[in-house]
Every structure is written in structure tokens, then in C-alpha cells.
Design an enzyme around this catalytic site. Structure first.
Site, PDB file in Angstrom:
ATOM      1  CE  LYS A  28     -81.381 103.611 120.861  1.00 52.33           C
ATOM      2  NZ  LYS A  28     -81.851 102.566 122.130  1.00 52.33           N
ATOM      3  CG  HIS A 156     -82.226  96.398 124.649  1.00 51.23           C
ATOM      4  ND1 HIS A 156     -81.043  95.405 124.640  1.00 51.23           N
ATOM      5  CD2 HIS A 156     -83.041  97.127 124.527  1.00 51.23           C
ATOM      6  CE1 HIS A 156     -81.090  96.107 123.344  1.00 51.23           C
ATOM      7  NE2 HIS A 156     -82.082  96.805 122.846  1.00 51.23           N
ATOM      8  CD  GLU A 233     -88.903  98.403 125.280  1.00 51.38           C
ATOM      9  OE1 GLU A 233     -87.741  98.302 125.309  1.00 51.38           O
ATOM     10  OE2 GLU A 233     -89.053  98.741 125.478  1.00 51.38           O
TER      11      GLU A 233
HETATM   12  C1  LIG Z   1     -81.957 101.099 121.536  1.00 47.04           C
HETATM   13  C2  LIG Z   1     -82.992 100.680 122.610  1.00 47.04           C
HETATM   14  C3  LIG Z   1     -83.851  99.571 121.926  1.00 47.04           C
HETATM   15  C4  LIG Z   1     -83.440  98.973 120.570  1.00 47.04           C
HETATM   16  O1  LIG Z   1     -81.798  97.965 120.378  1.00 47.04           O
HETATM   17  P1  LIG Z   1     -81.479  97.609 119.110  1.00 47.04           P
HETATM   18  O2  LIG Z   1     -80.467  96.421 119.744  1.00 47.04           O
HETATM   19  O3  LIG Z   1     -81.533  98.512 117.898  1.00 47.04           O
HETATM   20  O4  LIG Z   1     -81.978  96.982 118.449  1.00 47.04           O
HETATM   21  C5  LIG Z   1     -85.068  99.032 122.448  1.00 47.04           C
HETATM   22  N1  LIG Z   1     -85.233  99.196 123.579  1.00 47.04           N
HETATM   23  C6  LIG Z   1     -84.615 100.334 124.478  1.00 47.04           C
HETATM   24  C7  LIG Z   1     -84.940 100.727 125.707  1.00 47.04           C
HETATM   25  C8  LIG Z   1     -83.277 100.344 123.880  1.00 47.04           C
HETATM   26  O5  LIG Z   1     -82.600 101.833 124.990  1.00 47.04           O
END
Ligand SMILES: *Cc1c(COP(=O)(O)O)cnc(C)c1O
Length: 307
Positions: A28, A156, A233
Site C-alpha cells: 500500500k 505495528h 512489514e
Molecule cells: C501501512 C502498514 C505498514 C507499513 O508501514 P510503514 O510505517 O510505512 O513501514 C505495515 N503493515 C501494515 C499492516 C500497515 O498497515
């Protein structure tokens, strides 16, 4: 968008800084074909949030085992799509999601997303997603009743995390949930430490400063011989420095700020002049990152064409 630097050097840097962690790029963040193709060829996995993202990654010939459907609140029809296309790994953080997965997926491998203390991140995400540690017990029990396979834990810490202790706490919380899962007969094998890593160098907390805290926490709570695979991620980390947004100035106006009446006798020349420039993008397009992602844009004038 103009591509400036390839994500390839970022990938090598990742491997050096986090040797135990396989990156699953968060599509995304930027799904340009050159980015996803490069990362696929380097052996990255992919974090997809929707059917459309899964389709794009599949079209590159990436095996479904290299995809995690990391959206804890999925549309039923899209869970069915994942099932039909062999995408098994997917996150959840609620009972409703478990019921949907039980109904729509043949053999899902579920990853329980836990909430983190993301109060030190630029973009906190735990308001929206993540189960509390208290809530995990009920969810694991429900998953067991539904005969669902829960293979791991994810979190996250929020985008652009400014306090590495958040990762340490989340990794220790994940260990707690791994142990809790054993009570329900689950032998978990996957830890997903999410995203939140900075993509540029103009940040308070550098990538290597974060990883210097993460690695010992992983070794403490998930030692290398413990049979747990560790993934992450990263989104921004890979692409924030790779692209520059190019816009055109399509109109301009001189705005003269009228002086207050008391100054009327003064020379008109002292009136303040401001130039207003209009560009061919806006907050409904690329600049929504200013409203939603706290982005700061630094304009650089590239070339001037007089009409
Ligand atoms: C947006 C998102 C990411 C990426 O986040 P960054 O801060 O850009 O590394 C990873 N995992 C999930 C579930 C997300 O929604």
C-alpha cells in the site's frame, strides 16, 4: 512521480541490520511496478491489504506463501479470493474476523495482531487495529473452538516510530501471547514485527538505532534455535527516499495585502506582496499525505518555462 533511487540498496541494508528478519514489503505504501518487481526479484515477501494488491503481486509470479494478507478487517469476498488463490497467512484482531475466516477460507494460517503503545509514533495505528493482551485469551479460545489454525503474532508500532522501546515492549508482549497460545494447544511459529521504520535520514531515530534495540530483544524473547520465523512489514523504509513527486505550477497570482487605514498616507510601495502558485496536484491526490501521514513537503524549483 520520478524515481530517484532503487529500493535495492535499502534491501542490502536491511539484510545487514536485521539478519534474522525477512521483509514482507507493505504494498500500500507504493505499488509502482518497478518497485514491486525489484523487491520480488530480491526475494522479498509482500504485505497485501486487499484483493487488488494480492492480484498485482500474483501477476509477478510470486508464490502465495510469500504473501501475508495483513489487514485485520477483511471483506468476506476477498477472504474467499485469498482462499481460492492459496494465500493462507492473514491477520485478525477480533472475533467477527475469526467467524468470517472460518466461513470463507479453507485453510487459513492466522496471525493475531496485538495493539502496541504507539503514543511515540508520528502515525499511531493501534486506535484502529490490534487486540489487547487481555482480549487475546478469548480470541485464542474462540479460534480453537472454530478449529482455526493460529500460527503467530503480529504488531505495528505506528509509522515513523520515535521510541525503540516500543518495539522491545511489543516483542515481549508477543512472547507473552506465544506462551498463552500454548495453553490452547497452539505451537506458534511466526512473529511479524510490522513496519514503522524510517525511510529517510532526516529523522530523530535512525534505522540502525532502532535495529540495535530490536535484535537483542529478538534474541532474548525469540532465540534463533526456538523454531520461530521472524518477518516484518516495512513500507516507507523501502520507498520514501526512492521517489520525488514532480508537479507543475499551472498558474500564479500576485496578492497585495492592503495596509490598515491608519497607514494610508504611507507609500503604496510598502504594501505586502505575496505570490500564490497553483500546482496540478492537491490534498485529494498525492498531498493527502500532509493531512493523513504528517508528511512535510519541501518544494524545490526544478526548471522555469516562461509563457
Ligand atoms: C501501512 C502498514 C505498514 C507499513 O508501514 P510503514 O510505517 O510505512 O513501514 C505495515 N503493515 C501494515 C499492516 C500497515 O498497515
Amino acid at each position: 512521480m520520478q524515481q530517484r533511487r532503487h529500493p535495492r540498496p535499502k534491501h542490502l541494508r536491511w539484510a545487514r541490520a536485521l539478519p534474522r528478519v525477512t521483509p514482507f514489503y507493505a504494498v500500500k505504501c507504493n505499488n509502482s511496478i518497478s518497485v514491486v518487481r525489484t523487491l520480488a526479484s530480491l526475494g522479498c515477501g509482500f504485505d497485501c491489504a486487499s484483493k487488488a494488491e494480492i492480484q498485482q503481486i500474483e501477476s509477478l509470479g510470486v508464490a502465495p506463501s510469500r504473501i501475508i494478507y495483513a489487514n485485520p478487517c477483511k471483506q468476506a469476498s476477498q477472504i474467499k479470493y485469498a482462499s481460492a488463490h492459496g494465500v493462507q497467512k492473514m491477520t485478525f484482531d477480533s472475533e467477527v474476523e475469526l467467524l468470517k475466516v472460518a466461513r470463507c477460507h479453507e485453510n487459513a494460517k492466522l496471525v493475531l495482531r496485538i495493539a502496541t503503545d504507539d503514543s511515540n509514533s508520528v502515525c499511531p495505528l493501534s486506535v484502529k487495529f490490534g487486540a489487547t493482551l487481555k482480549g487475546c485469551r478469548g480470541l485464542l479460545q474462540r479460534a480453537k473452538e472454530l478449529s482455526l489454525d493460529v500460527i503467530g503474532v503480529s504488531f505495528h508500532v505506528g509509522s515513523m516510530c520515535r521510541d525503540p522501546a516500543t518495539y522491545t515492549q511489543a516483542i515481549s508482549d508477543a512472547r507473552f501471547v506465544f506462551d498463552m497460545a500454548e495453553e490452547f494447544g497452539y505451537k506458534m511459529s511466526l512473529l511479524d514485527i510490522g513496519g514503522g521504520f524510517p525511510g529517510s535520514e532526516d529523522v530523530k531515530l535512525k534505522f540502525e538505532e532502532i535495529t540495535a534495540i530490536i535484535n537483542p530483544a529478538l534474541d532474548k524473547y525469540f532465540p534463533a534455535d526456538g523454531g520461530v520465523r521472524i518477518i516484518a512489514e516495512p513500507g516507507r523504509y523501502y520507498v520514501a527516499s526512492a521517489y520525488t513527486l514532480a508537479v507543475n505550477i499551472i498558474a500564479k497570482k500576485v496578492i497585495v495585502k492592503e495596509q490598515s487605514p491608519s497607514n494610508e498616507e504611507e507609500d503604496h510601495e510598502t504594501n505586502e506582496k505575496t505570490m500564490m502558485y497553483y500546482v496540478n496536484d492537491g490534498v485529494y491526490g498525492s498531498f493527502n499525505c500532509i493531512l493523513y501521514d504528517h508528511a512535510e513537503c519541501l518544494p524545490i524549483l526544478h526548471a522555469i518555462n516562461y509563457l
